[in-house]
Design an enzyme around this catalytic site. Structure first.
Site, PDB file in Angstrom:
ATOM      1  CB  VAL A  85      -0.946  -0.009   1.224  1.00 19.88           C
ATOM      2  CG1 VAL A  85      -1.690   1.320   1.331  1.00 19.88           C
ATOM      3  CG2 VAL A  85      -1.937  -1.155   1.114  1.00 19.88           C
ATOM      4  CB  ALA A  86       3.767   2.234   2.078  1.00 14.89           C
ATOM      5  CB  ILE A  88       1.320   0.489  -5.158  1.00 12.98           C
ATOM      6  CG1 ILE A  88       1.823  -0.947  -5.043  1.00 12.98           C
ATOM      7  CG2 ILE A  88       0.640   0.721  -6.503  1.00 12.98           C
ATOM      8  CD1 ILE A  88       2.905  -1.313  -6.016  1.00 12.98           C
ATOM      9  CD  GLU A  90      -1.676   4.215  -2.758  1.00 12.70           C
ATOM     10  OE1 GLU A  90      -1.733   4.383  -1.545  1.00 12.70           O
ATOM     11  OE2 GLU A  90      -0.742   3.611  -3.327  1.00 12.70           O
ATOM     12  CG  ASP A 132      -3.765  29.737 -39.732  1.00  8.04           C
ATOM     13  OD1 ASP A 132      -3.129  29.115 -40.585  1.00  8.04           O
ATOM     14  OD2 ASP A 132      -4.819  29.323 -39.228  1.00  8.04           O
ATOM     15  CG  ASP A 426      -9.297  30.174 -39.601  1.00 11.80           C
ATOM     16  OD1 ASP A 426      -9.073  29.371 -40.529  1.00 11.80           O
ATOM     17  OD2 ASP A 426      -9.048  31.389 -39.681  1.00 11.80           O
ATOM     18  CG  ASN A 520       0.051   4.767   1.619  1.00 11.77           C
ATOM     19  OD1 ASN A 520       0.731   4.908   0.621  1.00 11.77           O
ATOM     20  ND2 ASN A 520      -1.262   4.586   1.568  1.00 11.77           N
TER      21      ASN A 520
END
Length: 701
Positions: A85-86, A88, A90, A132, A426, A520
């Site tokens: 969890v810490a 990865i 996310e 342009d 345009d 985390n």
């Protein structure tokens, strides 16, 4: 649907709908042209896969080694899940999305509408802008300043704006009405071959035609338009480059009528066999043609847009009437914007339907045209394939007498040599080129619905300077994402390394599962998210665009991440070793270690706010969101330490004020070292070297 009548008169007969219409053809071409994936999307895909793979491998090794050492498999699994969890990232998609969304909101205030979030960042690595001329680089406020009649008389025109203020002068004498037949015939043709109307000093129609009506008002011939009945119209197109109307005078409606023609000199002169001279028509000799060509070149080299006029009973046997020079002044600030972009490595290319002399003169006035620069005509583009055009497109600054169909070929040739291209447009026919370009930019005022649908960005006021602001915003956004990645990686690596070393050396785990999850929350929470809203550095526009093939993890960034991680790991292990003198893990030991890691995170976030600028330069409180986020995280950490219910959850105990002072002094080292690295990079010129590693300009490509 989507077909708008904006000027002129016509009767329409529907001969096809849906895919059978011209609109349908354009839509089918757009659908066949796939939008390229943005550099940010590619970088995030690669980064996410790399971090996930490495993290899972390390976590698997930690769990396996702990199990082989005889530790409880369930405890190791809990630690492994916490580390996953810490480790990865996310929070990365959230930061990227929020950062891009805030960038889009800031661009709205600068009069630009971004239709796709990743496009904001793509602008930061744009190294070619194909723009342009009329209305984007110039004001599109046309004013006739010179008139040259077919018998050699040159008149100066005063006054500006779509009104009758001003005079037409020959040698200081005012020309009015039909006093000078040669000038008046020319003005009459420009007034009759015209779909614009000026009412109460307000133009309804095209600016070029409005300038001709204003010229007629200065001569006193604006009413001549009402004296003719239009029988037939051959409208202007970018391919034929002229417009013709067949009219009959109201008092002679039994006659076949007369053609009045206006357009590009080289096209109109081909339709002429005689020229007007003091009320009569004389054969058009090569000497006369050369005289008109010389005058057209003279006007064009002065930056004037040149229109030629003719009239006659039959197309192909017309009488040449003369030339007018129309000025379309550059927009204010465009020259400075072009200079800044060119100096930062962004190549600006001008695409216009004007003649070569006019195009080059405007390019010179804007600072686009260097000594070794080239210009290319639309006809020359037609004769080349994409490979041949790719050989010279990097040196070509001006594309003159170019039409919308040439834009797609120009985009493909630039992308063929690795350029990231922004293309403005345009018209309906611009839609395919806008879809193919890395960044399609539509005009908000003059752009068609199809064009806006195909584009990624819409300029509300058609102003070129807005593109520069968008590029600045894109570079700033990418820097903020890098800052977040640096902070999160250094924290992730430190956490993984800390647990890995403890496991491999058969030490007790310095952090429990709940403490890892709290870290985390801080790593992906408010402090991390606030790095994505760091104000854009004012000097970022002068930095060269980054190479899209470069990973977000450059050598310079990886080095800083590893240094920060090393300091965090060493400092945290030192605190853990210092507290673990009785060889028994107590709540105080883990609390000191845990708090040390959190404080390291806060100081690491502070130094991650910029990769090149010092903290005192960017201002300690310049990012108020960051200040509030850090303050909230520190307050949360104090609650975890001192609030009894949270003490039970996180297995912590209260620390003394001396403990906190010791931890602050120790953990601030990561910030001081990071700032020292920035100073050394500047001193050794490493900052510029790092930028060159990360950003290859279009010219290098």
């Amino acid at each position: 649907m989507g077909t708008l009548v904006c000027s002129g008169k016509a009767k329409g007969i529907v001969i096809g709908t849906g895919e059978s219409s011209e609109f349908g053809e354009v839509i089918k071409m757009m659908q066949a042209e796939e939008s390229p994936k943005t550099p940010l999307q590619k970088s995030m895909d690669v980064l996410g896969k790399q971090l996930s793979l490495y993290s899972f491998c390390i976590i698997g090794v930690i769990m396996m080694v702990g199990w082989l050492q005889g530790k409880n498999i369930l405890d190791m699994f809990t630690i492994g899940v916490s580390l996953a969890v810490a480790a990865i990232p996310e929070g990365l998609p959230i930061v990227v999305t929020v950062t891009l969304a805030l960038g889009v909101m800031r661009m709205v205030k600068k009069r630009a509408i971004i239709k796709k979030l990743p496009i904001v960042e793509t602008l930061g690595c744009c190294n070619v802008i194909c723009s342009d001329k009329t209305g984007t680089l110039t004001k599109n406020e046309m004013t006739v300043t010179q008139v040259f009649s077919s018998d050699g008389q040159r008149a100066e025109v005063t006054g500006v704006g779509y009104n009758g203020a001003g005079e037409v002068l020959i040698d200081g004498k005012v020309v009015h009405g039909f006093a000078n037949i040669s000038i008046s015939k020319l003005v009459e043709a420009g007034c009759v071959c015209n779909d614009a109307v000026i009412r109460n000093n307000t133009l309804m129609g095209r600016p070029t035609e409005g300038a001709l009506i204003a010229l007629a008002m200065k001569v006193g011939l604006e009413s001549v338009q009402q004296e003719f009945v239009r029988l037939e119209e051959l409208p202007f197109s970018s391919e034929q480059k002229w417009m013709a109307v067949r009219c009959v005078h109201r008092t002679q409606q039994d006659k076949p009528g007369v053609f009045f023609v206006k357009g590009a000199f080289e096209k109109v002169i081909q339709l002429c066999k005689t020229y007007h001279c003091k009320g009569s028509s004389l054969p058009l000799s090569n000497q006369q043609r050369a005289l008109y060509q010389q005058e057209k070149t003279y006007m064009g080299s002065a930056g004037l847009r040149v229109l030629a006029f003719a009239s006659g009973a039959e197309m192909g046997s017309l009488t040449f009437l003369g030339l007018v020079g129309i000025i379309d002044p550059p927009r204010s600030g465009v020259k400075e914007a072009v200079s800044t972009l060119v100096s930062s490595g962004v190549s600006v290319k001008m695409i216009t339907g004007d003649a070569q002399e006019t195009a080059v003169a405007i390019a010179n006035r804007l600072g686009l045209y260097a000594k070794d620069a080239q210009c290319l005509s639309g006809d020359e583009v037609d004769l080349m394939d994409i490979q041949d055009l790719s050989q010279i497109v990097s040196r070509t600054v001006v594309f003159y007498r170019a039409s919308p169909r040439h834009k797609l070929k120009i985009v493909k040739s630039l992308q063929n040599i690795g350029a990231v291209v922004a293309m403005t447009g345009d018209g309906v026919n611009d839609a395919v080129a806008l879809k193919a370009a890395d960044i399609g930019v539509a005009m908000g005022q003059s752009g068609t619905d199809v064009c806006k649908e195909a584009a990624d960005m819409i300029l509300v006021d058609d102003d070129f300077q807005t593109i520069m602001s968008a590029i600045e915003e894109g570079k700033g956004i990418y820097n903020n994402i890098k800052n977040f990645v640096r902070f999160q990686l250094s924290t992730s690596i430190a956490a993984l390394t800390l647990i890995s070393l403890a496991t491999l050396m058969n030490f007790p785990n310095p952090l429990n599962a709940m403490q890892i999850l709290w870290i985390n929350i801080i790593m992906d929470g408010p402090p991390a998210q606030s790095l994505g809203v760091e104000p854009v550095d004012g000097d970022v526009i002068r930095k060269p665009p980054r190479n899209v093939r470069d990973s977000i993890l450059t050598r310079s960034l990886i080095a800083k991440v590893l240094v920060s991680s090393f300091i965090i790991v060493c400092g945290t292990l030192f605190v853990f070793w210092r507290e673990l003198r009785d060889n028994e893990v107590t709540p105080r030991d883990t609390t000191m270690t845990f708090t040390c890691f959190v404080f390291f995170d806060m100081f690491n976030a502070l130094s991650s706010r910029s990769q090149t600028r010092m903290v005192h330069e960017i201002g300690l409180c310049s990012n108020k969101t960051f200040c509030f986020a850090v303050l909230a995280s520190i307050m949360g950490q104090l609650l975890v330490i001192y609030f009894p219910p949270l003490q039970k959850v996180f297995q912590t105990e209260s620390l003394s004020i001396l403990d906190l002072i010791f931890l602050v002094c120790l953990t601030s080292s990561v910030c001081f070292v990071s700032e020292l690295i920035k100073m050394l990079e500047r001193w050794r010129g490493g900052g510029e070297k790092a930028e060159k590693e990360e950003c290859n300009s279009f010219h290098d490509v």
